[in-house]
Design a protein around this motif. Structure first.
Motif, PDB file in Angstrom:
ATOM      1  N   ASN A  68       1.117   9.155   7.738  1.00  0.00           N
ATOM      2  CA  ASN A  68       0.366   8.457   8.774  1.00  0.00           C
ATOM      3  C   ASN A  68       0.865   6.797   8.943  1.00  0.00           C
ATOM      4  OD1 ASN A  68      -1.381  10.389   9.541  1.00  0.00           O
ATOM      5  ND2 ASN A  68      -2.999   9.804   8.009  1.00  0.00           N
ATOM      6  N   SER A  69       1.209   6.356   7.933  1.00  0.00           N
ATOM      7  CA  SER A  69       1.898   4.830   7.837  1.00  0.00           C
ATOM      8  C   SER A  69       3.289   5.189   8.587  1.00  0.00           C
ATOM      9  CB  SER A  69       1.819   4.382   6.497  1.00  0.00           C
ATOM     10  OG  SER A  69       0.717   4.291   5.978  1.00  0.00           O
ATOM     11  N   PHE A  70       3.953   6.068   8.329  1.00  0.00           N
ATOM     12  CA  PHE A  70       5.328   6.338   8.922  1.00  0.00           C
ATOM     13  C   PHE A  70       5.061   6.670  10.532  1.00  0.00           C
ATOM     14  CE2 PHE A  70       8.658   7.675   5.501  1.00  0.00           C
ATOM     15  CZ  PHE A  70       8.284   6.479   4.796  1.00  0.00           C
ATOM     16  N   LEU A  71       4.121   7.212  10.941  1.00  0.00           N
ATOM     17  CA  LEU A  71       3.830   7.568  12.464  1.00  0.00           C
ATOM     18  C   LEU A  71       3.604   6.214  12.940  1.00  0.00           C
ATOM     19  CD1 LEU A  71       3.293   9.625  14.547  1.00  0.00           C
ATOM     20  CD2 LEU A  71       0.875   9.589  13.867  1.00  0.00           C
ATOM     21  N   TYR A  72       2.901   5.294  12.458  1.00  0.00           N
ATOM     22  CA  TYR A  72       2.297   3.828  12.890  1.00  0.00           C
ATOM     23  C   TYR A  72       3.759   3.182  12.911  1.00  0.00           C
ATOM     24  CZ  TYR A  72       0.862  -0.843  13.341  1.00  0.00           C
ATOM     25  OH  TYR A  72       0.574  -2.195  13.556  1.00  0.00           O
ATOM     26  N   MET A  73       4.754   3.462  12.041  1.00  0.00           N
ATOM     27  CA  MET A  73       5.984   2.552  11.923  1.00  0.00           C
ATOM     28  C   MET A  73       6.832   3.118  13.162  1.00  0.00           C
ATOM     29  SD  MET A  73       7.013   1.616   8.233  1.00  0.00           S
ATOM     30  CE  MET A  73       6.478   2.984   7.161  1.00  0.00           C
ATOM     31  N   GLN A  74       6.601   4.530  13.349  1.00  0.00           N
ATOM     32  CA  GLN A  74       7.483   5.086  14.363  1.00  0.00           C
ATOM     33  C   GLN A  74       7.331   4.594  15.720  1.00  0.00           C
ATOM     34  OE1 GLN A  74       7.146   9.306  13.876  1.00  0.00           O
ATOM     35  NE2 GLN A  74       9.318   9.634  13.918  1.00  0.00           N
ATOM     36  N   LYS A  75       6.118   4.270  15.948  1.00  0.00           N
ATOM     37  CA  LYS A  75       5.391   3.666  17.327  1.00  0.00           C
ATOM     38  C   LYS A  75       6.010   2.324  17.375  1.00  0.00           C
ATOM     39  CE  LYS A  75       1.307   6.738  17.457  1.00  0.00           C
ATOM     40  NZ  LYS A  75      -0.083   6.773  17.699  1.00  0.00           N
ATOM     41  N   LEU A 103      11.782   8.459  -1.960  1.00  0.00           N
ATOM     42  CA  LEU A 103      11.324   7.757  -0.963  1.00  0.00           C
ATOM     43  C   LEU A 103      11.026   6.281  -1.317  1.00  0.00           C
ATOM     44  CD1 LEU A 103       9.395   8.063   1.674  1.00  0.00           C
ATOM     45  CD2 LEU A 103       7.411   8.373   0.455  1.00  0.00           C
ATOM     46  N   ASN A 104      10.858   5.854  -2.707  1.00  0.00           N
ATOM     47  CA  ASN A 104      11.242   4.459  -2.866  1.00  0.00           C
ATOM     48  C   ASN A 104      12.527   3.761  -2.528  1.00  0.00           C
ATOM     49  OD1 ASN A 104      12.493   6.353  -4.890  1.00  0.00           O
ATOM     50  ND2 ASN A 104      12.453   4.579  -6.559  1.00  0.00           N
ATOM     51  N   VAL A 105      13.515   4.516  -2.353  1.00  0.00           N
ATOM     52  CA  VAL A 105      14.788   3.848  -1.820  1.00  0.00           C
ATOM     53  C   VAL A 105      14.573   3.460  -0.500  1.00  0.00           C
ATOM     54  CG1 VAL A 105      17.085   4.372  -1.298  1.00  0.00           C
ATOM     55  CG2 VAL A 105      15.990   5.227  -3.485  1.00  0.00           C
ATOM     56  N   PHE A 106      13.881   4.208   0.512  1.00  0.00           N
ATOM     57  CA  PHE A 106      13.693   3.949   1.855  1.00  0.00           C
ATOM     58  C   PHE A 106      12.638   2.887   2.086  1.00  0.00           C
ATOM     59  CE2 PHE A 106      11.892   5.593   5.964  1.00  0.00           C
ATOM     60  CZ  PHE A 106      12.768   5.052   6.866  1.00  0.00           C
ATOM     61  N   LEU A 107      11.679   2.977   0.916  1.00  0.00           N
ATOM     62  CA  LEU A 107      10.512   2.132   1.233  1.00  0.00           C
ATOM     63  C   LEU A 107      11.060   0.603   0.727  1.00  0.00           C
ATOM     64  CD1 LEU A 107       7.623   3.904  -0.018  1.00  0.00           C
ATOM     65  CD2 LEU A 107       7.877   3.340   2.107  1.00  0.00           C
ATOM     66  N   ALA A 108      11.830   0.590  -0.129  1.00  0.00           N
ATOM     67  CA  ALA A 108      12.420  -0.758  -0.735  1.00  0.00           C
ATOM     68  C   ALA A 108      13.286  -1.375   0.470  1.00  0.00           C
ATOM     69  CB  ALA A 108      13.305  -0.642  -1.893  1.00  0.00           C
ATOM     70  N   TRP A 109      14.145  -0.389   1.251  1.00  0.00           N
ATOM     71  CA  TRP A 109      15.076  -0.814   2.195  1.00  0.00           C
ATOM     72  C   TRP A 109      14.366  -1.358   3.357  1.00  0.00           C
ATOM     73  CZ3 TRP A 109      16.518   1.007   7.195  1.00  0.00           C
ATOM     74  CH2 TRP A 109      17.578   0.634   7.786  1.00  0.00           C
ATOM     75  N   ILE A 110      13.137  -0.572   3.686  1.00  0.00           N
ATOM     76  CA  ILE A 110      12.302  -1.141   5.009  1.00  0.00           C
ATOM     77  C   ILE A 110      11.728  -2.353   4.660  1.00  0.00           C
ATOM     78  CG2 ILE A 110       9.907  -0.632   6.115  1.00  0.00           C
ATOM     79  CD1 ILE A 110      10.559   2.127   5.874  1.00  0.00           C
ATOM     80  N   SER A 111      11.399  -2.511   3.298  1.00  0.00           N
ATOM     81  CA  SER A 111      10.703  -3.904   3.062  1.00  0.00           C
ATOM     82  C   SER A 111      11.711  -4.848   3.127  1.00  0.00           C
ATOM     83  CB  SER A 111      10.245  -3.853   1.491  1.00  0.00           C
ATOM     84  OG  SER A 111       9.110  -2.964   1.434  1.00  0.00           O
ATOM     85  N   HIS A 135       0.874  -1.098   0.019  1.00  0.00           N
ATOM     86  CA  HIS A 135       0.050  -0.106   0.027  1.00  0.00           C
ATOM     87  C   HIS A 135       0.926   1.270  -0.075  1.00  0.00           C
ATOM     88  CE1 HIS A 135      -3.070   3.062   1.124  1.00  0.00           C
ATOM     89  NE2 HIS A 135      -2.194   3.354   2.000  1.00  0.00           N
ATOM     90  N   LEU A 136       1.871   1.287   0.568  1.00  0.00           N
ATOM     91  CA  LEU A 136       3.011   2.519   0.801  1.00  0.00           C
ATOM     92  C   LEU A 136       3.565   2.595  -0.536  1.00  0.00           C
ATOM     93  CD1 LEU A 136       4.661   2.496   4.014  1.00  0.00           C
ATOM     94  CD2 LEU A 136       3.529   4.255   3.437  1.00  0.00           C
ATOM     95  N   GLN A 137       4.136   1.419  -1.100  1.00  0.00           N
ATOM     96  CA  GLN A 137       4.658   1.709  -2.226  1.00  0.00           C
ATOM     97  C   GLN A 137       3.647   2.115  -3.491  1.00  0.00           C
ATOM     98  OE1 GLN A 137       6.310  -2.151  -2.087  1.00  0.00           O
ATOM     99  NE2 GLN A 137       8.180  -1.571  -1.393  1.00  0.00           N
ATOM    100  N   GLU A 138       2.486   1.711  -3.462  1.00  0.00           N
ATOM    101  CA  GLU A 138       1.405   2.145  -4.336  1.00  0.00           C
ATOM    102  C   GLU A 138       1.212   3.597  -4.159  1.00  0.00           C
ATOM    103  OE1 GLU A 138      -1.725  -0.489  -3.979  1.00  0.00           O
ATOM    104  OE2 GLU A 138      -0.821  -2.243  -4.992  1.00  0.00           O
ATOM    105  N   SER A 139       1.066   4.039  -2.786  1.00  0.00           N
ATOM    106  CA  SER A 139       0.613   5.445  -2.720  1.00  0.00           C
ATOM    107  C   SER A 139       1.953   6.185  -3.230  1.00  0.00           C
ATOM    108  CB  SER A 139       0.695   5.439  -1.129  1.00  0.00           C
ATOM    109  OG  SER A 139      -0.528   5.312  -0.733  1.00  0.00           O
ATOM    110  N   PHE A 140       3.044   5.769  -3.229  1.00  0.00           N
ATOM    111  CA  PHE A 140       4.154   6.491  -3.531  1.00  0.00           C
ATOM    112  C   PHE A 140       4.095   6.767  -5.035  1.00  0.00           C
ATOM    113  CE2 PHE A 140       8.561   6.566  -5.317  1.00  0.00           C
ATOM    114  CZ  PHE A 140       8.858   7.671  -5.083  1.00  0.00           C
ATOM    115  N   GLN A 141       4.019   5.647  -5.752  1.00  0.00           N
ATOM    116  CA  GLN A 141       4.089   5.239  -7.291  1.00  0.00           C
ATOM    117  C   GLN A 141       3.042   6.205  -7.927  1.00  0.00           C
ATOM    118  OE1 GLN A 141       3.805   1.132  -7.814  1.00  0.00           O
ATOM    119  NE2 GLN A 141       5.745   0.480  -7.443  1.00  0.00           N
ATOM    120  N   ASP A 142       1.840   6.461  -6.988  1.00  0.00           N
ATOM    121  CA  ASP A 142       0.928   7.173  -7.582  1.00  0.00           C
ATOM    122  C   ASP A 142       1.295   8.792  -7.819  1.00  0.00           C
ATOM    123  OD1 ASP A 142      -1.752   7.680  -8.486  1.00  0.00           O
ATOM    124  OD2 ASP A 142      -2.440   8.103  -6.490  1.00  0.00           O
ATOM    125  N   ILE A 143       2.024   9.136  -6.928  1.00  0.00           N
ATOM    126  CA  ILE A 143       2.635  10.718  -6.967  1.00  0.00           C
ATOM    127  C   ILE A 143       4.304  10.622  -7.275  1.00  0.00           C
ATOM    128  CG2 ILE A 143       1.016  11.160  -5.136  1.00  0.00           C
ATOM    129  CD1 ILE A 143       3.480  11.192  -3.123  1.00  0.00           C
TER     130      ILE A 143
END
Length: 177
Positions: free
Chosen positions: A109-116, A160-168, A36-44
């Motif tokens: 919002n997803s990042f906030l959840y991950m931060q917690k 952001l795609n670099v960071f998202l791939a690294w998190i995955s 979902h995060l990657q799709e949100s990023f790809q959309d923008i």
């Protein structure tokens, strides 16, 4: 004779358990729908990157800096980069397009959840910060601070795609959940 074999067996079990324990301490699994995060990023992504006026500069120092992170430092770097995006990038970015703004808000919002989640790992002392990890995040902060805040925010969002791939790669246990 059986009595002498038992301590060796117990020692072997203790070794197996202890060798697995440190690996578990290094990992801070994040239960997040990365797709979902990657799709949100790809959309923008295209719209964000079209506003990037400095195509030859990177904030995340390309993929090399993040790929060199040792497993022991993954939690620390994740925590630092989530804070970096929350405290700097999302705050410095000013988006006039409501569609893109909604997607960025969803990612934030997803990042906030991950931060917690990562903060829980830190509370449980599963998130040590060694010098190598802090050096990587200092480089990223320095790269960001060398640009004007609005320009740096656009560039960081575009990467952001670099960071998202690294998190995955470093936090998911083989699932997309």
């Amino acid at each position: 004779m059986k009595v002498q074999g038992v301590p060796l067996w117990l020692l072997g079990i203790a070794f197996v358990l202890c060798s697995g324990h440190p690996r578990g301490l290094r990992r801070c699994p994040i239960s997040m729908d990365m797709r979902h995060l990657q799709e949100s990023f790809q959309d923008i992504q295209r719209a964000i990157q079209a506003n990037d006026t400095f195509q030859n500069i990177t904030i995340l120092s390309a993929l090399d800096s993040l790929q060199g992170i040792k497993m022991l430092d993954v939690c620390c770097v994740t925590r630092s980069l989530l804070a970096f995006y929350m405290d700097k990038v999302f705050k410095d970015h000013q988006e006039p397009d409501p569609h893109i703004l909604r997607r960025i808000s969803s990612i934030a919002n997803s990042f906030l959840y991950m931060q917690k989640t990562v903060q829980q790992c830190q509370v449980q002392r599963q998130c040590p910060c060694r010098e190598e990890a802090t050096n990587v995040t200092k480089i990223i902060h320095n790269n960001y601070n060398q640009l004007e805040a609005r320009v740096a925010a656009i560039k960081s969002l575009g990467e952001l795609n670099v960071f998202l791939a690294w998190i995955s790669e470093n936090h998911q246990d083989g699932s997309a959940a």
